[in-house]
Design an enzyme around this catalytic site. Structure first.
Site, PDB file in Angstrom:
ATOM      1  N   ALA A 154      11.389 -12.501  -7.402  1.00 18.34           N
ATOM      2  CA  ALA A 154      10.434 -13.334  -6.621  1.00 18.34           C
ATOM      3  C   ALA A 154       9.218 -12.472  -5.897  1.00 18.34           C
ATOM      4  O   ALA A 154       9.116 -12.500  -4.676  1.00 18.34           O
ATOM      5  CB  ALA A 154      11.411 -13.964  -5.180  1.00 18.34           C
ATOM      6  N   GLY A 155       8.755 -11.568  -6.852  1.00 16.19           N
ATOM      7  CA  GLY A 155       7.700 -10.787  -6.427  1.00 16.19           C
ATOM      8  C   GLY A 155       6.255 -11.739  -6.907  1.00 16.19           C
ATOM      9  O   GLY A 155       6.313 -12.859  -7.125  1.00 16.19           O
ATOM     10  N   VAL A 156       5.188 -10.861  -7.075  1.00 14.76           N
ATOM     11  CA  VAL A 156       3.986 -11.575  -7.094  1.00 14.76           C
ATOM     12  C   VAL A 156       4.070 -12.358  -8.597  1.00 14.76           C
ATOM     13  O   VAL A 156       3.381 -13.569  -8.610  1.00 14.76           O
ATOM     14  CB  VAL A 156       2.847 -10.579  -7.324  1.00 14.76           C
ATOM     15  CG1 VAL A 156       1.473 -11.172  -7.602  1.00 14.76           C
ATOM     16  CG2 VAL A 156       2.742  -9.940  -6.172  1.00 14.76           C
TER      17      VAL A 156
ATOM     18  N   HIS B 225     -20.227 -21.181  10.991  1.00 11.20           N
ATOM     19  CA  HIS B 225     -19.594 -22.389  11.449  1.00 11.20           C
ATOM     20  C   HIS B 225     -19.729 -23.506  10.708  1.00 11.20           C
ATOM     21  O   HIS B 225     -21.227 -23.719  10.528  1.00 11.20           O
ATOM     22  CB  HIS B 225     -19.517 -22.723  12.908  1.00 11.20           C
ATOM     23  CG  HIS B 225     -18.615 -23.848  13.150  1.00 11.20           C
ATOM     24  ND1 HIS B 225     -17.233 -23.918  13.375  1.00 11.20           N
ATOM     25  CD2 HIS B 225     -19.158 -25.191  13.611  1.00 11.20           C
ATOM     26  CE1 HIS B 225     -17.212 -25.159  13.697  1.00 11.20           C
ATOM     27  NE2 HIS B 225     -18.118 -25.954  13.805  1.00 11.20           N
TER      28      HIS B 225
END
Length: 475
Positions: free
Chosen positions: A191-193, A454
């Site tokens: 379950a890494g990158v 913004h």
């Protein structure tokens, strides 16, 4: 007669091709050797990153995200779509086209910067008067002599013991990028990158994906708060993730793969899937380089031994990227390539390992730089933390993607930023502001005092900085 160069680079991945270009910019005569080929035998420089890694995976992630959006989220915007169909061959074809554009782009950059490219496998032959004799084995044999040699041969996927990749049932990242059809069930070990990104691609396209991870904690390399949020969100999306598992002997047939394993509670389990992605890390690639011929020193894990300046034990032989210590990241390799070329030219190239960002391109994206809370606590550092949720960010609301948050960790006394951790939309882009502020040893207050446009997602970074001083304005 051997062709003479100031610098010969072996490998045209991110570390190699960038080192070659920078050395040429600094006035040196440069050659770069690379053996990657397209299906029709043409040169395909760019290494793992361009051919079977960063670039094609992001292309598939983008396509699969579009498919996910049209199927599940367009209706939220008042867009009703019926009769959606997936043409996987076209989707994969687009990925291949993106890869080809990058291959051709590197060849163009070589030509532009007067780097001589040799398509073949480079290896050390001997030390000769005037430098190193490098042999090129490919369509035509070449002998080169270089004053300096830069090794940038990258890494290869690590296979499970006794379970070689066949790229049909047992897949590395290479095979997982080119499946001919969407599997009904897909297993992922690690379950890494790579595991999370490719698992996400095929889950979005319709596969039932189960991820098995040996480590007891999910994403142990990330900040615990981020990892906890990521596990919750990815599970909700449909990835079935189990941690703390111990894999047994995997069995394959023409139609399926069976993975026996012991779960975290000690119970015996079994997973049967159409195909299995194995993403348990990568190993340095030095096969065929001729390290024994010239005595190039490797460590116990097979990495080329280098000092802080990327010097090997041999005179004027250097190494960068995945084949040496440090994080296996394309951008780390690029920075080392630039720094190294500048050192050879007599300048003072520098790479700051403390400000190399990490990114996981799932949805939401995950990105961080610097130290996390676990590391600061272990080191006994007195720190302050501030966070801000994308749920309270106007642009995220407009995008319809309010998952996650920005978290800033700063020194309790000096306010210097020690780490920034983001899970949410466009985290891969937002992390650059954090890298910049940390390169200049800036404070959380510096981010808080900078005017951010913004509405933008970057305002969440500003608000997290304000939160370090407990004065957020919008939450």
């Amino acid at each position: 007669m051997a062709k003479q160069f100031d610098v010969v680079v072996i490998g045209a991945g991110p570390g190699g091709y960038i080192a070659a270009i920078r050395a040429a910019q600094l006035g040196m005569s440069v050659a770069c050797i690379d053996a990657w080929s397209t299906a029709d035998g043409k040169p395909a420089p760019g290494g793992t990153c361009t051919n079977v890694g960063c670039i094609p995976s992001k292309a598939l992630l983008q396509s699969s995200e579009h498919y996910e959006q049209v199927n599940h989220h367009f209706s939220e915007h008042g867009i009703e779509v019926k009769g959606v169909s997936l043409k996987l061959d076209k989707l994969v074809g687009r990925k291949n086209a993106v890869v080809k554009q990058n291959n051709e782009g590197i060849l163009y950059l070589f030509k532009k910067n007067k780097v001589t490219f040799f398509h073949g496998k480079g290896s050390f032959a001997a030390y000769v008067d005037g430098g190193w004799n490098i042999k090129v084995s490919g369509a035509s044999e070449e002998n080169l002599v270089a004053k300096h040699v830069i090794v940038a041969t990258g890494s290869s996927p690590r296979a499970l013991p006794g379970l070689p990749f066949d790229e049909k049932k047992i897949l590395s990242n290479d095979g997982a990028l080119s499946l001919p059809s969407v599997p009904k069930t897909l297993g992922v070990i690690g379950a890494g990158v790579i595991g999370l990104e490719l698992g996400s691609v095929w889950r979005r396209l319709g596969a039932e994906v189960t991820v098995l991870e040996a480590m007891p904690d999910f994403l142990a390399v990330a900040d615990q708060q981020v990892a906890k949020e990521a596990l919750k969100v990815l599970t909700k999306q449909g990835l079935k993730i189990s941690t703390g598992v111990k894999i047994g002997e995997v069995k394959t047939t023409a139609k399926s793969v069976t993975v026996p394993y012991t779960d975290a509670s000690g119970a015996e389990q079994s997973l049967t899937v159409d195909s299995l992605i194995v993403s348990i890390g990568r190993v340095p690639h030095t096969e065929g380089l001729g390290v024994e011929t010239v005595g190039l020193k490797l460590d116990e894990r097979g990495f080329i031994v280098v000092d802080d300046d990327c010097k090997t034990n041999l005179p004027n032989v250097w190494a960068v990227g995945d084949v040496v210590r440090g994080p296996m990241l394309a951008h780390k390799a690029e920075e080392e390539g630039v720094a190294l070329a500048e050192r050879i030219a007599g300048q003072h190239g520098h790479v700051n390992f403390a400000t190399i960002p990490s990114v996981i391109y799932t949805s939401p994206e995950i990105a961080w730089v610097g130290r996390n809370e676990q590391q600061l606590k272990t080191a006994g550092v007195d720190y302050k933390a501030g966070s801000f949720p994308f749920l309270a960010n106007g642009r995220a609301r407009a995008l319809g993607d309010t998952t996650g948050f920005v978290k800033i960790l700063a020194d309790a006394k000096t306010d210097e930023v020690l780490g920034v951790h983001i899970i949410g939309p466009m985290a891969s882009e937002l992390i650059s502001e954090a890298v910049t502020i940390m390169e200049f040893r800036g404070a959380a207050e510096d981010i808080a005092r900078i005017c951010h446009a913004h509405p933008t997602l970057s305002e969440a970074v500003k608000e997290a900085a304000l939160a370090v001083d407990k004065r957020t304005l919008n939450f």
